[in-house]
Structures are given as C-alpha cells and as structure tokens.
Design a protein around this motif. Structure first.
Motif, PDB file in Angstrom:
ATOM      1  N   LYS A  82       0.852  -1.185   0.000  1.00 26.83           N
ATOM      2  CA  LYS A  82       0.000   0.000   0.000  1.00 26.83           C
ATOM      3  C   LYS A  82       0.896   1.247   0.000  1.00 26.83           C
ATOM      4  N   THR A  83       0.267   2.383  -0.095  1.00 33.54           N
ATOM      5  CA  THR A  83       1.003   3.636  -0.036  1.00 33.54           C
ATOM      6  C   THR A  83       0.728   4.279   1.310  1.00 33.54           C
ATOM      7  N   ILE A  84       1.789   4.766   1.922  1.00 36.89           N
ATOM      8  CA  ILE A  84       1.627   5.331   3.257  1.00 36.89           C
ATOM      9  C   ILE A  84       2.006   6.798   3.233  1.00 36.89           C
ATOM     10  N   THR A  85       1.179   7.598   3.877  1.00 34.73           N
ATOM     11  CA  THR A  85       1.532   9.017   3.996  1.00 34.73           C
ATOM     12  C   THR A  85       0.941   9.571   5.283  1.00 34.73           C
ATOM     13  N   GLN A  93       5.952   4.352  -0.782  1.00 31.38           N
ATOM     14  CA  GLN A  93       5.440   3.114  -1.359  1.00 31.38           C
ATOM     15  C   GLN A  93       5.869   1.951  -0.451  1.00 31.38           C
ATOM     16  N   CYS A  94       4.920   1.155  -0.029  1.00 34.11           N
ATOM     17  CA  CYS A  94       5.249   0.060   0.903  1.00 34.11           C
ATOM     18  C   CYS A  94       4.863  -1.262   0.261  1.00 34.11           C
ATOM     19  N   PRO A  95       5.833  -1.996  -0.308  1.00 35.91           N
ATOM     20  CA  PRO A  95       5.506  -3.251  -0.991  1.00 35.91           C
ATOM     21  C   PRO A  95       5.334  -4.418  -0.007  1.00 35.91           C
ATOM     22  N   PHE A  96       4.905  -5.550  -0.550  1.00 35.13           N
ATOM     23  CA  PHE A  96       4.737  -6.750   0.281  1.00 35.13           C
ATOM     24  C   PHE A  96       6.084  -7.176   0.842  1.00 35.13           C
ATOM     25  N   PRO A  97       6.252  -7.671   2.020  1.00 38.89           N
ATOM     26  CA  PRO A  97       5.281  -7.696   3.110  1.00 38.89           C
ATOM     27  C   PRO A  97       5.299  -6.385   3.867  1.00 38.89           C
ATOM     28  N   CYS A  98       4.179  -5.755   3.912  1.00 42.47           N
ATOM     29  CA  CYS A  98       4.143  -4.418   4.462  1.00 42.47           C
ATOM     30  C   CYS A  98       3.507  -4.410   5.834  1.00 42.47           C
ATOM     31  N   PHE A  99       4.252  -4.009   6.806  1.00 38.95           N
ATOM     32  CA  PHE A  99       3.698  -3.897   8.161  1.00 38.95           C
ATOM     33  C   PHE A  99       3.559  -2.439   8.568  1.00 38.95           C
ATOM     34  N   GLY A 100       3.668  -1.565   7.592  1.00 38.96           N
ATOM     35  CA  GLY A 100       3.504  -0.148   7.923  1.00 38.96           C
ATOM     36  C   GLY A 100       4.840   0.576   7.914  1.00 38.96           C
TER      37      GLY A 100
END
Ligand SMILES: Nc1ncnc2c1ncn2[C@@H]1O[C@H](COP(=O)(O)OP(=O)(O)OP(=O)(O)O)[C@@H](O)[C@H]1O
Ligand SMILES: Nc1ncnc2c1ncn2[C@@H]1O[C@H](COP(=O)(O)OP(=O)(O)OP(=O)(O)O)[C@@H](O)[C@H]1O
Ligand code: SF4
Ligand code: SF4
Ligand SMILES: [Mg+2]
Ligand SMILES: [Mg+2]
Lengths: 335, 355, 382
Positions: A82-85, A93-100
């Motif tokens: 997901k994308t975090i802001t 940009q947060c690719p798999f595995p993304c924990f934040g």
C-alpha cells in the motif's frame, strides 16, 4: 502424508491469524487505555491539537475512524502492499510484506525487520548447531556409561552451564577473548555476504554463550533418553542378534533417543528467534530482539506489530517442520 | 508303573552327544542392598533336537539364566562363574566381542514381549535382514529375499507385501512370528525362547508352540523354552528344569516330572493352577508366603520358608543343611531332604488326589 | 439381528430380576483415515451387538482372542466409555445414555479392576491415597474417617494396614493387584468388571488373587464380569461364560456346559488350544489350530463372521452349507436349553479337553442333538 501436511498448514495459518488479531487488538487497545490519539502511536507525534479538523482529516486518512473489523481488513490487505503518507511528508510506497511505516525510525517496518533478521537467524542457527552437537555428544557418552567418570564430568559441566546466565557468560567471554586476549574483534555484526570470516569471528562469542545454556539442557536430556533407550527390550534384541556395539548405539540407540529431542529442538529454536534479546544487547547485535526492545521503549507500535508477527510465523514454521519431521522419523505417528 | 519308566527314548538320547551343558552356573549381581544371587549353582544339559523347559515363579532366575547363556551380562557388573559348554566350547570366559559371533548365529533368542523387543522405527524386514547380514556376507537383495523366505516359513501371509511393515502394523502373534523368523534366519543350533507366548492368547500360543516344534524338527536344533505355564511344558518339552530361588530344585523328563513330581515346590506349582481337565475344585491352593530373598538366601533348603513338609525330615535339617540335587530315578533329580520313598508316598496320598 | 430373548444362555436364571441386563450393545470407534486424501475409514466395530444378563452374586466369564472386544465390552458396562447403541439396564434402570452427572450416584455400584497392576496405580501416590481416592471422588465420609476405612479394606484384601504410606513400587505384582481390588471395593459396589486381573501374575500368586475375589464375592454378594484369556481360570471362577469373537458373542452358557459340551466351532478351537499340564492327556488330545489372523473389526467377513477361520467350514461342510455360512449371518439363539450359540451348524463335542469323551452323565446334559436340528433352515432368519 500430503493430507497431513495440508492440515498442519491450515493450522499454521490459523495460528498466525490469531496472533495477528491479538496484536492488532492490542494496537487498538493501547490508545484507548492511555486516552491518546491513535495517531500518536502510529506516527510518534500528534501534529495538530485535539479536536482540530486537520487531526480529524489525518485520523480519516489513516482510517482510524472506521469500524475495527474494517481497520483489521485494511491492515491485512495492506500487508500485500500500500502507499503510506502522514499528510506532511512525501507518500511512501510500501511493498509486500508491508507492516507499515515507522515514523520514529523513518523507515519501512519491513526494511527494519529485513535488516535485523539475518543477524538473529545467524545467531540462532549457529548457536543451535553448536548446542545440538555439543549437547548430544556429551549426553550420549554420559548416557552410555551412567555413573562413570565421563558421565560425572559431563553432568557436572552441564549443571554449571545451566546455572550460568548469558548476562554473566557473555561479558566474561568478551572480557577474556576480546578485551584481554584480543583474539577476536569487538562487538557488532558483520554481514556474512560482505565478509564471511568477519561474520564468523563476530558471531563466535554470541554463539558460544547462547549455546552454552542450551547445550547443557540438551546434554541432560540426551543422557536421560539414552539411558532409557539403552534399557529397552529392542536394544537387548539387537545385542542378541550379534550386532557390534557401534551399530547398537548409533543405529538402534541414538535413533530412538534423539526423536523426542527433535520436538523440543523445534520449539526451542522457534521460541529463540523472538527472544534473543539479552544476547543481542550484550554483544551489540542489531537483531530482532534488539529491534523489539527498541520499539517497545519508543512505543513504536507498527514495529512491535511487525516483529511479533514475524516471530509468530517463525515459531509456527519451526513447529510445522518438527511435526513433519517427527512423522517421517517415527513410523508410528499416523499421518 | 509310575515310579520306573525307563523310557527307551531317554536311553538313546543319552548316547547322543551333549550339545549344551551348563555346569554350576552362578550369576550374581552386586547391588547397593547386597549381592543378588539370581542364579546359584545351576546345572543342566541339552541334546540336539530336544526341547528343555525351564519353569519357576517370577524372579526365580529363568531369564537371567537365558541371558547368561547368550552372554548378555557381559560388560555389566554381573559376576558369572561356572561353565556353559556349547558344542565343546566354554562360553563363560569369552569376551563380549568373541561372544558377538556366537549370538544370533549359533544361539538365538526370542523374548516375551514381541512389541517392545522390536525396534519401533525400523521395518520388520530391515530388522530381520540385519540379523542375517551380521553373520553372512551377502548383498541387501539377497538378505531381503532370505527374509521373505523366512517370513513365509513362519506363516506370515503375503510375506513379500508385509516385509516393509513396521512392528506396530503387525498383530501380537505376527510380531512373535517375526521374532522367530529373526531368531532362525541364521539357523542357530540353540534357540532360547523366554516366555515366547506369555503375552499372547491361547490360539496364537498354540500356533507359536507348533511352529517352534516344527522348526526344531526341521533344523534339529536344541530349544530352551522358559515359561511359568506348566501346560506349555507338558505340551511342548522333552525335559524340564524346575527353578526356585535361583536353583534347580527338580529336573527330569517331562513324563517323569509330571507323572511323579517329588519336590514340594513342584507340588505347590502343580496344585496352584486351575485345571480344565480335572473336576473343578472349590478353592485354588496357592503356595503360601513370599518367594525368598535372593540377597539373604535362607540357610538350609531355599524352599523352607514355604514348605509344609519340612516336619517330614528328621531334626531341623531343612533349616540347617542345604539339600543336594540327587537322582531319584534314572534321569530324574530332586533337591529335598525327604527320603525318596516317603516323597513318593506323600505324593500319591496327599498331593495327587487334590490335583 | 439379535435374539429377542432377553438374556441368551440364561435358561435357569437365579430368582429375581437381573442386576445387569445388556442388550444389543454396540461400540463402534471412528475409523482411521487412510491414504493420501483418504476419507475416514470404516468404523471399528469393537463390540457389535452383545447381549447378556448377570445376577447378583454371579460371575460371567468373558473369553476370546486378543482384540475381540472383551475390554471394550467391560468398559462400556462400567460406563467408562459410551456405547454407540443398545441398552444397559442396571438394577432395572436404563444407564446406557445417562450423562456423566446422572451416572455419578451409580458409579459407586460398578467398579473396574485392570490388567496391569502397576500402570493402573499412580506411582506418586501412597497406597492410602490410592485406595482412599474413591471416597474423596464420591465425597463419601465413611464412619471413623477415610484412613480407618482404607486400613480396613487393606486388611480385608490381605495387605498389611501398616503399609498405608508406602508407594506402589514397593509391592510385588500380586500385592499391587490387591491394591487395585481394595480400591474397587472401597465403595461397596454391586458389580466389578475385572479386566484380566490375573493375566500378568504367575500361577501361585494368581491362585491367591482368584481365591480373594471368590471370598469377597461370598462375603459381599458381588457380581463379576471376569475378562480373561486363560480358560482354566475362567472355568474356575465363572458361573456362566460368554465366548466372544470379532465383537460378537459366539456362545454363552453355564460353565459346565461350556467346558463339557461346547457347541460352537470357535469354542472348540479355543478349548483345544489350552495346554494341559499332563503329558499323557496332551498326547491324545486333538489340537484344532486356527489359521490366519483375526479379521479386521472394521471390515468383518460377510455372513458368519467366523467363516474365514472356521475349521468346520473348512473341513466338514458341503458346498451348499458353506454358501449358507458365507451369506447368512447366524443369530445367537438357544440351540439347547440354556446354551445360546451363534452358528448354523452347531454341534456338541465332548472330547475337546480330555481327548476322549467321558462317560455320559445322568444329568442328561450330553443328550445328542442332531446336527440338522441345530441348523435347520429357517431358524435364525429375521
Ligand atoms: N541386572 C540386575 N541387577 C540386579 N538384580 C537383577 C538383575 N537382573 C535380574 N535381577 C534379579 O534376579 C532375579 C531373577 O530375575 P529373572 O529375570 O531371571 O526372573 P525370572 O525367573 O525370569 O522371572 P519372570 O518370570 O518374572 O520373568 C530377580 O530377583 C531380579 O530382581
Ligand atoms: N479407542 C479405540 N479406538 C479405536 N479402536 C479401538 C479403541 N479401543 C479398542 N479398539 C479396537 O477395538 C477392538 C477390540 O479391542 P479390545 O481392547 O476390546 O479387545 P480385547 O478383547 O480386550 O483384547 P485383549 O485381549 O488384547 O485385551 C480392537 O480391534 C481394538 O483395536
Ligand atoms: S528340603 Fe525340607 S524344606 Fe526343602 S522342600 Fe524338602 S521338605 Fe521342604
Ligand atoms: S456358521 Fe458356519 S462358519 Fe460360522 S461357525 Fe458355524 S459352521 Fe463355522
Ligand atoms: Mg523372565
Ligand atoms: Mg483387553
């Protein structure tokens, strides 16, 4: 067998799911209990005064105003990228595995964990090999001749080792081999990929001090298993066949004596991955243990969540491997 | 007709070469409580093609004797003296390593509990083939073929399909057959069966005993059958040794000992078992009291603490003097101070009517 | 499938209602899964339609090969496991489907003694604790306190009451079995299920324990279900005997009839397999060897479950008769007064034990029953 593996695999996923729900629940509870905005736990700061529309907007952006199941769902799907802001800096940009994203350490949680786990894994695998070989050897020789000199020496050593905690053996070893004798370089991790020898030298003392305590436990376990096994009727049968002593001990005795150890080893190893805190701090290794301590201190919830899930997955995988291995080793286990 | 049965079979067997001869065997275990005299001066002999039964209650030293013949006490703290002559060679002085060549090839043994006597992690076939390959330089293939052949011989149906089964996949009777196949694969000259059927039910017991007799006939081996079931002895054996407190108290041909037992312990043993072939008794007659301590063996006769006939001996000799194992008829020996005529009279008058 | 008569083999029941009445009881264990993606296998029919009755003070012997369902039957009666179906009436009360809570007051009436005297006693508990545990579990307060009651029990079974504080490993096999008996007796039960109580003991100790059980029966009017595979002991202790095979009763009758005039081919084989401690008798006896292994109880043979190993089927029957054994299941029914047999071709044999038929007795037990009468077509079909 395939059926057995599938069933176990489903169980594994279930366990990880439960762990994620629990940790996620804690994530929800913490702000509630401390009457702080969840934004604080998430980003490490509350950039706007409580009640202000900007804060509301931020809460909305993070989804904290959604019902909890929806938030959990977003967390789960978020793992796949997901994308975090936080609205103030550039979106990440947060690719798999993304924990934040850890706003405290200004990095993706997955990157932090990614940097930490080779350290912990090196530590655990090396120590495990050491303690298995050492423990089983000492235990076997002690168990073959209980009451003999070898046995008494081995077991006295084991008793001593069990009673020496790492925060004692670690510094003593450091003092001796690094600071006094200077045979080994100082603390800190050297990646295996950049310098294998340096890696080995940097890990040797952590391995030894971690393996020490386990080796002692395994020696005692192997010894008692060995004594029991060598008294079994099938060992008498093996002798009655006219087999030589080595075949009897290795093929008939050890095989049976080590089987229970496989189980315990799997659990120990899995648990260890999430609990090398002391060793890592003594030897200044930035592994998972170090990471989790640090994030607890900083109340960095995304990291805690990530590390917990990774540790749970490690434990579950270790258990899974043990179960499969056990079914392979012991034909009586119906699969 | 009872007292003198100079059976011609015994006479001819006597001419045959002694195959196994145990002389004054003693097996003592030093323990913290004291010296356990598990076997104390046991002698018997055995010819090829014969089945010898050893009976006696639990703890009388039957298994220890068997394991001593196989040399399984070597390397332990046990103190062993006497002679075990097998085909003219004394096994007692041999080292564990020298004994290894004898075990499995010349003497084989089967044990009471076939499940715990088989390794749970290896297939039946592997375990039997292993026994063959220790003593024969053959390829794995040959050993496997021989294993299947042996399994067929002991009556495992579909042997080629079952060799790769694990012990837990066999029934109790099949496991004991597999043990027998393992014991016989090297065609031993002496087979020792330590309570081979105690854990099995009667129908399987009958099959296993039949099998042992068949194989004895085929290989002309000598067999030692240890049991506490006198029925099994009567059915299977040619000779019998009755053990009590680590000693032989009576021995002879099965016909003699069952026809005219002369030792009070043998009487007690026969009297305490319920018998299907007799009128049902209201009560069983157990031997009163406990087996003797093997550490402080009573002076005099080992059986004196439980014997109700000691007043048939003059003075208190039963409590002061250890009786010798003396012949009472050709091939029939008894350890008791009572005079032989008196013993026979007692048996006919007091014991036999109650059996 | 089962006879409608309430208690097979009980032609002359002692006066009064039976203490225990078991009718068409089944216990099927869920089968194991087999193969890769295998579904659950067939259920294991450990007990498959067992019926009998037992009166106060009576002993029913239960014999049969290993795995035929004796222990399972015993455990179902003692309600240690739940029957799959069927009726168990104890003192006239249906107990088959009572819940654990409802069973509680009845628990004290039915007790069980197990085969292995060591593993059934907790090695960490003293004898006093072990024998006294039924009092504590049931919340009973015997007169004079538990300790006194326990010591009384110990004395009754021939243990020294001073050994109250000793541990099981300090006792011999026979003494341990006495401990198990004392524990079973604690609550003055009506019925004790003895699961191979003497199989692990040697003959002399076995005689002591058997005598003790008989004395206790006379003293307290106990009823026993006595499970064993030693047929000599069963003959000694039982009033009636049931022979089981593959979860079913093959023959049930009074003790003397079973041993002197058995009718089922399986009973013949069992009795002929018991070795007799007399070489002269042994020499003239015929041994009927059963070939092969017990079929799997999850996949029993069609028709008569014994036909795959039946010596009579193999050696004596015509093809037409064999066909009947294979396709039509016999029912357990009275072939002679008081002797229920599960066989189309049941026939008395009196030469099994002694090797020769003894002279007929005046009681008329040995009247000859014609083969056809026993197996007349039309009987046994439901
Ligand atoms: N290694 C040992 N150390 C000390 N005592 C021993 C040892 N092995 C056997 N004994 C003792 O020797 C005695 C005889 O034992 P053994 O096993 O020969 O009896 P057994 O006649 O075979 O009895 P069972 O019918 O119960 O098998 C027993 O009292 C036993 O406790
Ligand atoms: N819990 C269980 N689950 C599945 N099968 C079982 C279970 N208990 C018993 N069985 C099976 O039921 C059958 C009857 O077992 P049971 O123990 O009643 O036999 P038994 O007549 O008492 O034999 P033994 O003489 O060996 O004690 C056996 O095939 C056994 O494998
Ligand atoms: S010697 Fe004495 S005590 Fe021993 S058996 Fe004979 S009569 Fe009994
Ligand atoms: S019905 Fe047939 S197979 Fe069954 S027991 Fe009778 S004779 Fe044998
Ligand atoms: Mg023994
Ligand atoms: Mg059972």
């Amino acid at each position: 067998m395939i059926r057995f593996i599938l069933v176990r695999f489903a169980g594994m996923i279930l366990v990880v799911f439960i762990v994620s729900v629990l940790t996620f629940g804690i994530f929800q509870l913490a702000p509630l209990l401390s009457h702080t905005s969840p934004v604080y736990y998430y980003t490490g700061k509350v950039p706007y005064p409580p009640g202000s529309p900007q804060l509301q907007a931020l809460i909305h952006r993070f989804g904290f105003d959604q019902p909890i199941p929806v938030q959990y769902w977003q967390f789960l799907t978020g793992i796949f990228g997901k994308t975090i802001t936080d609205g103030t800096s550039a979106p990440v940009q947060c690719p798999f595995p993304c924990f934040g994203y850890s706003f405290r350490q200004n990095d993706l949680v997955s990157t932090l964990i990614g940097n930490a786990w080779p350290v912990t894994l090196s530590l655990c695998i090396g120590a495990a090999i050491l303690w298995l070989v050492g423990g089983v050897l000492v235990g076997t020789f002690s168990g073959l001749k209980p009451g003999s000199f070898v046995d008494r020496a081995g077991m006295t050593g084991a008793l001593a080792a069990v009673s020496l905690p790492i925060f004692f053996t670690g510094p003593v070893l450091l003092l001796l081999f690094v600071y006094t004798l200077g045979w080994l370089p100082g603390t800190g991790y050297v990646p295996l990929t950049t310098d294998p020898l340096g890696w080995f030298e940097s890990m040797l003392l952590p391995w030894v001090s971690l393996a020490f305590i386990f080796a002692a436990l395994y020696a005692r376990l192997t010894r008692s298993n060995m004594i029991e096994t060598m008294g079994e009727d099938y060992i008498r049968t093996a002798r009655a066949k006219g087999l030589d002593r080595r075949t009897i001990v290795v093929k008939h005795g050890l095989r049976a004596a080590l089987t229970p150890i496989v189980t315990i080893f799997g659990i120990d190893f899995g648990t260890l991955i999430g609990s090398t805190v002391i060793t890592e701090s003594v030897f200044n290794l930035r592994g998972l243990g170090y990471l989790s301590i640090q994030s607890v201190r900083q109340q960095d919830l995304p990291v805690i969540l990530g590390v917990t899930i990774v540790a749970a997955v490690a434990l579950v995988i270790a258990n899974f491997i043990v179960d499969v291995l056990y079914a392979v080793i012991d034909p009586r286990v119906t699969v | 007709m009872a007292s003198t049965t100079p059976a011609p079979a015994v006479a001819t067997a006597r001419d045959a070469e002694l195959f196994l001869s145990v002389e004054d065997l003693k097996v003592h275990f030093p323990t913290e409580d004291g010296l356990v005299k598990s076997v104390d001066g046991l002698s018997f002999e055995l010819r090829r093609g014969e089945i010898l039964g050893i009976v006696g209650e639990s703890g009388s030293g039957k298994s220890v004797t068997a394991q001593a013949i196989l040399g399984l006490h070597k390397g332990s703290r046990a103190r062993i003296s006497g002679h075990i002559w097998l085909d003219g060679r004394d096994l007692v002085p041999l080292s564990d390593e020298e004994m290894r060549g004898v075990r499995g090839s010349e003497i084989a043994m089967i044990f009471q509990d076939p499940l715990s006597s088989l390794h749970p992690f290896y297939t039946i076939g592997d375990q039997i083939a292993e026994a063959y390959r220790v003593h024969n330089k053959v390829s794995a293939r040959e050993a496997r073929a021989r294993t299947i052949e042996m399994l067929e011989k002991v009556g495992i149906p579909n042997a080629p399909g079952r060799v790769d089964d694990y012990p837990h996949q066999f029934s109790g009777g099949m496991r004991q057959r597999a043990m027998i196949a393992m014991a016989l694969i090297c065609q031993p000259k002496l087979l020792i069966a330590d309570e081979p059927t105690t854990a099995l039910d009667v129908t399987v017991q009958a099959q296993i005993l039949e099998l042992i007799k068949d194989l004895r006939d085929e290989l002309n081996s000598a067999v030692i059958l240890i049991t506490h079931d006198l029925g099994v002895v009567a059915e299977t054996c040619d000779h019998v040794v009755v053990m009590y407190g680590g000693q032989c108290v009576e021995k002879g041909s099965v016909d003699d000992v069952f026809e005219l037992p002369e030792m009070p312990y043998t009487w007690g043993l026969l009297g305490s078992m319920p018998r299907m072939d007799r009128v049902r008794q209201e009560r069983l007659t157990p031997i009163p009291g406990q087996p003797p301590s093997l550490i402080n063996v009573p002076t005099g006769c080992v059986f004196n603490t439980r014997c109700r006939f000691s007043d048939h001996v003059e003075g208190r000799r039963c409590f002061t003097e250890h009786p010798q194992l003396l012949p009472t008829a050709p091939g029939h020996e008894v350890r008791c101070h009572i005079e032989p005529e008196e013993r026979r009279r007692l048996f006919e008058l007091e014991i036999k009517p109650k059996l | 499938m089962t006879t409608t008569s309430a208690a097979p083999g009980a032609a002359t029941p002692p006066a009064g209602a039976p203490l225990l009445e078991v009718r068409d009881v089944r216990k099927h264990f869920p089968g194991r899964s087999a193969g890769l993606f295998g579904r659950r296998g067939n259920p294991v029919k450990a007990v498959d339609g067992v019926s009998f009755a037992l009166h106060q003070g009576e002993t029913l012997g239960l014999v049969g090969e290993s795995g035929c369902g004796k222990s399972t039957t015993g455990r179902v009666i003692a309600k240690l496991i739940e029957p799959t179906s069927g009726s168990i009436r104890f003192q006239g009360k249906e107990i088959a489907d009572l819940s654990t809570g409802q069973m509680r007051p009845l628990r004290r009436e039915v007790q069980m003694i197990f085969q292995d005297p060591y593993s059934s006693l907790n090695p960490r508990h003293t004898i006093g604790t072990i024998v006294g545990s039924p009092f504590r579990i049931q919340g009973a307060h015997p007169e004079g306190g538990i300790k006194k009651a326990v010591q009384g029990l110990m004395e009754r079974v021939g243990l020294n009451p001073e050994h109250y504080n000793r541990y099981p490993h300090e006792f011999s096999g026979g003494q341990r079995q006495r401990i198990g008996i004392a524990r079973a007796l604690a609550l003055r039960p009506q019925l004790i299920v003895c699961d191979e109580p003497v199989s692990a003991l040697d003959v002399s100790v076995q005689a002591q324990v058997v005598n003790l059980l008989e004395d206790l029966q006379n003293e307290f009017g106990l009823a026993y279900v006595f499970i064993a595979h030693d047929l000599s002991v069963v003959r000694h202790i039982s009033d009636r005997v049931a022979v089981m095979y593959l979860g079913k009763i093959m023959e049930i009758t009074d003790r003397d009839t079973l041993y002197e005039a058995p009718m089922h081919p399986y009973t013949h084989a069992l009795l002929s397999a018991v070795p007799i401690p007399d070489p002269t008798v042994e020499a003239r006896r015929e041994r009927i060897l059963l070939t092969g292994d017990l079929p799997s109880p999850s996949n029993p043979p069609s028709g008569c479950v014994f036909h795959t190993r039946c010596p009579k089927y193999r050696d004596q029957l015509s093809d037409g008769e064999r066909e009947r054994c294979r396709t039509e299941e016999p029912v357990l029914e009275d072939k002679r007064p008081g002797q229920s047999v599960y066989c189309h071709f049941a026939e008395v044999r009196s030469d099994i034990i002694d090797g020769e038929a003894p002279a007929p007795r005046s009681t008329g037990i040995r009247e000859v029953i014609r083969k056809t009468a026993a197996g007349a077509p039309g009987t046994g079909i439901e």
